[in-house]
Design a protein around this motif. Structure first.
Motif, PDB file in Angstrom:
ATOM      1  N   ARG A 198       1.555  -5.396  -4.781  1.00  0.00           N
ATOM      2  CA  ARG A 198       0.649  -5.102  -3.717  1.00  0.00           C
ATOM      3  C   ARG A 198      -0.450  -4.138  -4.220  1.00  0.00           C
ATOM      4  NH1 ARG A 198       5.052  -3.478   1.114  1.00  0.00           N
ATOM      5  NH2 ARG A 198       6.597  -4.781   0.412  1.00  0.00           N
ATOM      6  N   TRP A 250       1.585   0.224   2.504  1.00  0.00           N
ATOM      7  CA  TRP A 250       1.583  -0.969   1.893  1.00  0.00           C
ATOM      8  C   TRP A 250       1.814  -0.988   0.367  1.00  0.00           C
ATOM      9  CZ3 TRP A 250       1.741  -5.896   3.270  1.00  0.00           C
ATOM     10  CH2 TRP A 250       1.182  -6.947   2.214  1.00  0.00           C
ATOM     11  N   VAL A 306      -4.137 -10.947   2.426  1.00  0.00           N
ATOM     12  CA  VAL A 306      -3.070 -11.195   3.281  1.00  0.00           C
ATOM     13  C   VAL A 306      -3.534 -11.364   4.768  1.00  0.00           C
ATOM     14  CG1 VAL A 306      -0.572 -10.702   4.189  1.00  0.00           C
ATOM     15  CG2 VAL A 306      -1.296 -10.056   1.585  1.00  0.00           C
ATOM     16  N   ALA A 339       2.858  -7.361   9.899  1.00  0.00           N
ATOM     17  CA  ALA A 339       2.425  -8.674  10.585  1.00  0.00           C
ATOM     18  C   ALA A 339       2.256  -8.385  12.087  1.00  0.00           C
ATOM     19  CB  ALA A 339       3.626  -9.590  10.488  1.00  0.00           C
ATOM     20  N   ILE A 366       7.230  -6.304   4.141  1.00  0.00           N
ATOM     21  CA  ILE A 366       5.984  -6.752   4.319  1.00  0.00           C
ATOM     22  C   ILE A 366       5.952  -7.217   5.936  1.00  0.00           C
ATOM     23  CG2 ILE A 366       4.857  -9.099   4.092  1.00  0.00           C
ATOM     24  CD1 ILE A 366       4.980  -8.795   1.104  1.00  0.00           C
ATOM     25  N   GLU A 367       6.850  -7.675   6.501  1.00  0.00           N
ATOM     26  CA  GLU A 367       6.958  -7.986   7.782  1.00  0.00           C
ATOM     27  C   GLU A 367       6.638  -6.923   8.551  1.00  0.00           C
ATOM     28  OE1 GLU A 367      11.358  -8.404   6.807  1.00  0.00           O
ATOM     29  OE2 GLU A 367       9.338  -9.003   5.795  1.00  0.00           O
ATOM     30  N   ARG A 374      -0.827 -16.259   4.321  1.00  0.00           N
ATOM     31  CA  ARG A 374       0.044 -16.092   5.536  1.00  0.00           C
ATOM     32  C   ARG A 374       0.904 -15.398   5.360  1.00  0.00           C
ATOM     33  NH1 ARG A 374      -2.289 -19.990   9.222  1.00  0.00           N
ATOM     34  NH2 ARG A 374      -0.182 -19.726  10.376  1.00  0.00           N
ATOM     35  N   ILE A 375       1.098 -14.133   6.138  1.00  0.00           N
ATOM     36  CA  ILE A 375       2.186 -13.124   6.111  1.00  0.00           C
ATOM     37  C   ILE A 375       3.268 -13.882   6.603  1.00  0.00           C
ATOM     38  CG2 ILE A 375       1.716 -11.907   8.212  1.00  0.00           C
ATOM     39  CD1 ILE A 375       2.299  -9.395   6.537  1.00  0.00           C
ATOM     40  N   GLU A 376       3.113 -14.835   7.537  1.00  0.00           N
ATOM     41  CA  GLU A 376       4.496 -15.244   8.277  1.00  0.00           C
ATOM     42  C   GLU A 376       5.246 -16.145   7.347  1.00  0.00           C
ATOM     43  OE1 GLU A 376       1.318 -14.799  11.356  1.00  0.00           O
ATOM     44  OE2 GLU A 376       1.407 -15.661   9.446  1.00  0.00           O
ATOM     45  N   THR A 434       5.772 -10.494  -4.240  1.00  0.00           N
ATOM     46  CA  THR A 434       5.329  -9.827  -3.030  1.00  0.00           C
ATOM     47  C   THR A 434       5.435  -8.089  -3.273  1.00  0.00           C
ATOM     48  OG1 THR A 434       7.818 -10.061  -2.142  1.00  0.00           O
ATOM     49  CG2 THR A 434       6.191 -11.390  -1.428  1.00  0.00           C
ATOM     50  N   THR A 458      -2.998 -12.404   9.138  1.00  0.00           N
ATOM     51  CA  THR A 458      -1.685 -12.558  10.258  1.00  0.00           C
ATOM     52  C   THR A 458      -2.397 -12.981  11.426  1.00  0.00           C
ATOM     53  OG1 THR A 458      -0.147 -10.932  11.384  1.00  0.00           O
ATOM     54  CG2 THR A 458      -2.461 -10.026  11.143  1.00  0.00           C
ATOM     55  N   ILE A 511       4.694 -15.958   3.494  1.00  0.00           N
ATOM     56  CA  ILE A 511       4.518 -15.364   2.177  1.00  0.00           C
ATOM     57  C   ILE A 511       6.009 -15.374   1.501  1.00  0.00           C
ATOM     58  CG2 ILE A 511       4.986 -12.897   2.665  1.00  0.00           C
ATOM     59  CD1 ILE A 511       2.170 -12.418   1.500  1.00  0.00           C
TER      60      ILE A 511
END
Length: 207
Positions: free
Chosen positions: A96, A184, A154, A195, A191-192, A79-81, A93, A156, A83
């Protein structure tokens, strides 16, 4: 969440699409339906070698500290929120990758318990071959010293289309636009930035 994909592109199509070479044709996975829980080696592109399509990584991330291989059934998705908070992902992180696909599958629940479901195939409106955002790692089996290379996909919050299709979890994988793939892979990009409300150009068909 996303556990089922399709990767039916030929080797030559992938080479042209990504302007990259393939590391091993003998282990190249091409299938109309791929089950993540079988921990397949869907072809990926690592940010450490962006001009190489590799088949040496399997789905279901094993962090370096995992005690056994069964851990990977819990890390097909990230979950990106959260991570940057989860122990499995927060230290990788910068690792990638692009997970290559031609479609993925989700189910729309017709009742609260999912006893009746409709299966949907989701494709890119722009490209027959597209990618998901992923993270990768390497793990050494403490019993055999065998090294296993693994990755996670990943996810979102669902956009409008996927809120309808995946109405039970309200999640979706980060399906990258072609112009965002390089960003990416660039670990200096936050990373956010990928999202929700990041919107890939996707379309869903009931099958």
């Amino acid at each position: 969440m996303c556990y089922y994909t399709q990767q039916n592109a030929s080797i030559e199509d992938l080479k042209r699409r990504f302007n990259a070479e393939l590391d091993n044709e003998e282990t190249y996975l091409q299938s109309d339906f791929i089950n993540g829980f079988s921990h397949p080696n869907i072809p990926v592109i690592l940010n450490s070698s962006p001009h190489l399509i590799t088949t040496d990584y399997t789905w279901g991330l094993l962090p370096s500290w995992a005690k056994d291989i069964e851990f990977r059934k819990n890390t097909l998705n990230a979950r990106i929120e959260s991570i940057d908070e989860k122990a499995s992902f927060k230290n990788i992180t910068h690792n990638r990758c692009l997970i290559i696909a031609s479609a993925y599958y989700e189910w729309h629940w017709n009742d609260e318990k999912g006893k009746s479901k409709d299966k949907y195939q989701i494709n890119s409106q722009d490209d027959e071959i597209f990618t998901f955002a992923g993270l990768y790692s390497s793990w050494t089996d403490p019993l055999t010293n065998e090294i296993k290379n693994t990755y996670t996909m990943v996810t979102t919050k669902a956009n409008g289309l996927m809120q309808y299709i995946h109405n039970h979890k309200l999640r979706m994988p980060i399906m990258l636009k072609r112009q965002d793939e390089s960003a990416w892979l660039d670990q200096s990009v936050k990373i956010e930035d990928f999202a929700f409300p990041y919107q890939g150009n996707l379309v869903g068909f009931q099958i």
